[in-house]
Design a protein around this motif. Structure first.
Motif, PDB file in Angstrom:
ATOM      1  N   GLY A  65       0.837  -1.208   0.000  1.00  0.00           N
ATOM      2  CA  GLY A  65       0.000   0.000   0.000  1.00  0.00           C
ATOM      3  C   GLY A  65       0.862   1.245   0.000  1.00  0.00           C
ATOM      4  N   THR A  66       0.194   2.368   0.079  1.00  0.00           N
ATOM      5  CA  THR A  66       0.930   3.631   0.045  1.00  0.00           C
ATOM      6  C   THR A  66       1.678   3.893   1.350  1.00  0.00           C
ATOM      7  N   ASP A  67       1.339   3.118   2.392  1.00  0.00           N
ATOM      8  CA  ASP A  67       2.021   3.283   3.679  1.00  0.00           C
ATOM      9  C   ASP A  67       3.356   2.530   3.741  1.00  0.00           C
ATOM     10  N   PHE A  68       3.693   1.784   2.708  1.00  0.00           N
ATOM     11  CA  PHE A  68       4.926   0.996   2.721  1.00  0.00           C
ATOM     12  C   PHE A  68       6.112   1.935   2.554  1.00  0.00           C
ATOM     13  N   ARG A  69       7.104   1.779   3.409  1.00  0.00           N
ATOM     14  CA  ARG A  69       8.190   2.763   3.438  1.00  0.00           C
ATOM     15  C   ARG A  69       9.209   2.577   2.314  1.00  0.00           C
ATOM     16  N   ASP A  70       9.692   3.680   1.796  1.00  0.00           N
ATOM     17  CA  ASP A  70      10.736   3.638   0.771  1.00  0.00           C
ATOM     18  C   ASP A  70      11.996   2.950   1.287  1.00  0.00           C
ATOM     19  N   SER A  71      12.237   3.085   2.592  1.00  0.00           N
ATOM     20  CA  SER A  71      13.454   2.474   3.134  1.00  0.00           C
ATOM     21  C   SER A  71      13.395   0.952   3.014  1.00  0.00           C
ATOM     22  N   HIS A  72      12.174   0.386   3.105  1.00  0.00           N
ATOM     23  CA  HIS A  72      12.032  -1.064   2.929  1.00  0.00           C
ATOM     24  C   HIS A  72      12.365  -1.451   1.484  1.00  0.00           C
ATOM     25  N   LEU A  73      11.860  -0.648   0.547  1.00  0.00           N
ATOM     26  CA  LEU A  73      12.154  -0.923  -0.868  1.00  0.00           C
ATOM     27  C   LEU A  73      13.658  -0.802  -1.123  1.00  0.00           C
ATOM     28  N   ALA A  74      14.249   0.199  -0.502  1.00  0.00           N
ATOM     29  CA  ALA A  74      15.684   0.426  -0.713  1.00  0.00           C
ATOM     30  C   ALA A  74      16.497  -0.746  -0.176  1.00  0.00           C
ATOM     31  N   LEU A  75      16.069  -1.281   0.990  1.00  0.00           N
ATOM     32  CA  LEU A  75      16.779  -2.435   1.546  1.00  0.00           C
ATOM     33  C   LEU A  75      16.728  -3.605   0.567  1.00  0.00           C
ATOM     34  N   LEU A  76      15.536  -3.884   0.036  1.00  0.00           N
ATOM     35  CA  LEU A  76      15.401  -5.009  -0.890  1.00  0.00           C
ATOM     36  C   LEU A  76      16.251  -4.784  -2.144  1.00  0.00           C
ATOM     37  N   ARG A  77      16.190  -3.568  -2.683  1.00  0.00           N
ATOM     38  CA  ARG A  77      16.986  -3.268  -3.890  1.00  0.00           C
ATOM     39  C   ARG A  77      18.478  -3.431  -3.622  1.00  0.00           C
ATOM     40  N   SER A  78      18.902  -3.031  -2.415  1.00  0.00           N
ATOM     41  CA  SER A  78      20.332  -3.113  -2.090  1.00  0.00           C
ATOM     42  C   SER A  78      20.816  -4.561  -2.055  1.00  0.00           C
ATOM     43  N   LYS A  79      19.881  -5.497  -1.919  1.00  0.00           N
ATOM     44  CA  LYS A  79      20.229  -6.924  -1.907  1.00  0.00           C
ATOM     45  C   LYS A  79      20.086  -7.543  -3.293  1.00  0.00           C
ATOM     46  N   GLY A  80      19.860  -6.721  -4.292  1.00  0.00           N
ATOM     47  CA  GLY A  80      19.728  -7.248  -5.651  1.00  0.00           C
ATOM     48  C   GLY A  80      18.355  -7.809  -5.942  1.00  0.00           C
ATOM     49  N   VAL A  81      17.357  -7.391  -5.176  1.00  0.00           N
ATOM     50  CA  VAL A  81      16.005  -7.885  -5.424  1.00  0.00           C
ATOM     51  C   VAL A  81      15.331  -6.991  -6.473  1.00  0.00           C
ATOM     52  N   ASP A  82      14.789  -7.630  -7.505  1.00  0.00           N
ATOM     53  CA  ASP A  82      14.105  -6.926  -8.592  1.00  0.00           C
ATOM     54  C   ASP A  82      12.659  -6.679  -8.173  1.00  0.00           C
ATOM     55  N   LEU A  83      12.241  -5.408  -8.208  1.00  0.00           N
ATOM     56  CA  LEU A  83      10.907  -5.062  -7.698  1.00  0.00           C
ATOM     57  C   LEU A  83       9.937  -4.622  -8.802  1.00  0.00           C
ATOM     58  N   GLN A  84      10.272  -4.929 -10.070  1.00  0.00           N
ATOM     59  CA  GLN A  84       9.341  -4.588 -11.163  1.00  0.00           C
ATOM     60  C   GLN A  84       7.958  -5.189 -10.956  1.00  0.00           C
ATOM     61  N   GLY A  85       7.936  -6.359 -10.294  1.00  0.00           N
ATOM     62  CA  GLY A  85       6.666  -7.057 -10.109  1.00  0.00           C
ATOM     63  C   GLY A  85       5.976  -6.715  -8.797  1.00  0.00           C
ATOM     64  N   LEU A  86       6.537  -5.768  -8.063  1.00  0.00           N
ATOM     65  CA  LEU A  86       5.918  -5.371  -6.787  1.00  0.00           C
ATOM     66  C   LEU A  86       5.044  -4.146  -7.020  1.00  0.00           C
ATOM     67  N   GLN A  87       3.732  -4.346  -6.981  1.00  0.00           N
ATOM     68  CA  GLN A  87       2.812  -3.231  -7.205  1.00  0.00           C
ATOM     69  C   GLN A  87       2.662  -2.402  -5.932  1.00  0.00           C
ATOM     70  N   ARG A  88       2.485  -1.087  -6.146  1.00  0.00           N
ATOM     71  CA  ARG A  88       2.183  -0.216  -5.006  1.00  0.00           C
ATOM     72  C   ARG A  88       0.842   0.428  -5.335  1.00  0.00           C
ATOM     73  N   VAL A  89      -0.169   0.139  -4.546  1.00  0.00           N
ATOM     74  CA  VAL A  89      -1.527   0.596  -4.875  1.00  0.00           C
ATOM     75  C   VAL A  89      -2.120   1.373  -3.691  1.00  0.00           C
ATOM     76  N   PRO A  90      -3.167   2.154  -3.958  1.00  0.00           N
ATOM     77  CA  PRO A  90      -3.796   2.904  -2.875  1.00  0.00           C
ATOM     78  C   PRO A  90      -4.319   1.953  -1.800  1.00  0.00           C
ATOM     79  N   GLY A  91      -4.139   2.335  -0.549  1.00  0.00           N
ATOM     80  CA  GLY A  91      -4.628   1.493   0.545  1.00  0.00           C
ATOM     81  C   GLY A  91      -3.504   1.140   1.490  1.00  0.00           C
ATOM     82  N   LEU A  92      -3.815   0.253   2.429  1.00  0.00           N
ATOM     83  CA  LEU A  92      -2.835  -0.137   3.438  1.00  0.00           C
ATOM     84  C   LEU A  92      -2.169  -1.457   3.073  1.00  0.00           C
ATOM     85  N   THR A  93      -0.918  -1.596   3.481  1.00  0.00           N
ATOM     86  CA  THR A  93      -0.163  -2.832   3.272  1.00  0.00           C
ATOM     87  C   THR A  93      -0.724  -3.947   4.172  1.00  0.00           C
TER      88      THR A  93
END
Lengths: 319, 319
Positions: A56-84
């Motif tokens: 959801g929109t409440d998901f923190r950018d820092s979480h995404l950054a952590l995953l990306r820093s580990k080489g995780v591809d997030l093209q398939g991770l949708q971010r949509v209106p609402g809560l995680t």
């Protein structure tokens, strides 16, 4: 393995969540969690991995950054209106027993992913513990998967058995914990339960027994991985997904997949999970290195060796 | 190992009993049983063994004949007026849970054995699960034991802790099941519990986890034996004593005892116990051969091997 260059060899679909966990050793609220996250952090120790999921929109950018820093591809991770998706759980001193305090599906409730085109040639797929209809829907979108593994839980075994068995029949590896294996088959004996699962289609079944290790049954053999002898377990949340991530991550890095590779995959799954439970949430996993994994893997291998040189040491005095 | 020729290298003190057992798979009354009997039948697959124990006048000659036919020395088995020790237990489908229906000590109540002179040089001693004061009394009579192992149970841990810890400090190997290890140390984590036991004197501790295998901790290492993947368990009675018998029987046949031998001993203990539970009482043990044990030991060794030739088999198709 023909795949577009730049596309990860391993794909996981599962939950991306904010977990609130309370244990006798500590507690935290809205931590990064979810089956796909534990899986991806573990697998990324071995190969690049893509996540299919939703936040959801409440998901923190820092979480995404952590995953990306580990080489995780997030093209398939949708971010949509609402809560995680949110999950809350509590453990007592017996860490084998946990109480689920709440489960809020939120944006996960309407999740029905169409895979990005470049994901459709991924050779290794892990179907995390989600609605079996959704597992099948994702599997259908892959053109030629090499190894497909899947997980499930009591909720789907009891509520969607037919859909589940249809997905199970298409798996190379089904992962279950011991109570799930018994529930799925109605068979209290784990070896017979595992054989019965094999007869329904999967080419192997891995039974995760938590603090008692893991067992893998193939049509022609049985492998047993002991538990790593941990002196402190802080938070078992995600241990099964971490196991699966280590297992599939290792396999996805192999040139061929035979019994030897499957055995090592069980071992690596156990090793990575043994780190994960040493701290709250994904803390330990987020800091884990391949070197640490290899170090513990070496110790792990020694734990079951029978052919030490005879009489090399005499720890017992002969008075 | 200086000992009078003709005297067995291994001695066990423990109960010789008539057991009445009820399981979902069958039941029987007044069967040959007791810790010393399970131990001796298991150990006699490897070396001759002597029993120190007591029976009443109701104990059948056929039971004695069975033990003798396995090479068990019965000079130390007293037969006194009165009834033999009797135990009755009942298992449900979860064979891990058992209900003790009755325990009648009978002639065992006044048992305080003076060892036959020729037993006093026995190098390998197993102190079965009896009053720790009695365990100490027997141990005092041995002139120069090489390896002393012992067993106990919740009853003595709770009721005679001080006596028990005094015996424990003199042991080379303490055998416990997981709940006994936790009770003895007050430590829920098994690895920490085992380390705490080691600090009290024993040179190694073996934790028997039933259907989850066995773990041995030495000051400098850890060995894990997986459970043998049994498809049918009929009667777990005596499994722990059988494990101890296989363990000590194997060791007593070795020229030296080092870590390699201890690891193999845990493996042989597990293998012999895996046979024992396949039938009621001592039936399976009484018919067991060393060849069968070696056959299963071979399979056992394969169950944990990690270094299979890579890619030798491809059980999972690469479509």
């Amino acid at each position: 393995m023909d795949r577009p260059s730049g596309c990860a060899p391993l794909l996981v679909i599962g939950s991306v969540a904010l977990d609130s966990v309370s244990t006798p050793f500590g507690e935290a609220t809205d931590m990064l969690g979810g089956s796909a996250v534990y899986f991806a952090l573990a697998a990324s120790l071995f190969v690049p991995v893509s996540i299919v999921g939703v936040v959801g929109t409440d998901f923190r950018d820092s979480h995404l950054a952590l995953l990306r820093s580990k080489g995780v591809d997030l093209q398939g991770l949708q971010r949509v209106p609402g809560l995680t998706f949110r999950w809350g759980g509590k453990y007592g001193y017996d860490l084998n027993q946990r109480e689920t305090l709440f489960t809020e599906l939120n944006v996960f409730e309407q999740f029905k992913p169409t895979l990005p085109e470049c994901y459709r040639d991924t050779p290794f797929l892990f179907l995390g513990n989600i609605d079996p209809d959704l597992q099948g829907f994702v599997l259908d979108q892959l053109r030629a998967p090499v190894i497909v593994a899947g997980d499930t839980m009591n909720f789907w075994i009891e509520g969607k058995r037919e859909s589940l068995m249809s997905v199970v029949s298409r798996l190379d590896v089904l992962m279950l914990n011991d109570s799930e294996a018994r529930l799925l088959t109605g068979e209290p004996n784990l070896v017979r339960a595992a054989r019965q699962v094999l007869s329904r289609g999967p080419k192997s079944v891995v039974i995760k027994k938590g603090e008692h290790g893991a067992m893998m049954l193939l049509p022609e053999g049985c492998f047993f991985a002991p538990p790593f002898p941990l002196e402190l377990v802080v938070d078992p949340t995600g241990a099964g997904d971490t196991f699966a991530g280590g297992f599939m991550g290792y396999l996805a890095g192999c040139d061929v997949v035979g019994e030897a590779e499957l055995r090592r995959a069980v071992m690596y799954g156990s090793v990575v999970a043994s780190f994960s439970v040493e701290d709250l949430g994904v803390r330990r996993l987020a800091a884990l290195t391949r070197e640490e994994v290899e170090g513990r893997a070496m110790e792990f291998g020694k734990m079951t060796i029978l052919d030490l040189p005879r009489g090399r040491e005499i720890p017992l005095e002969t008075t």
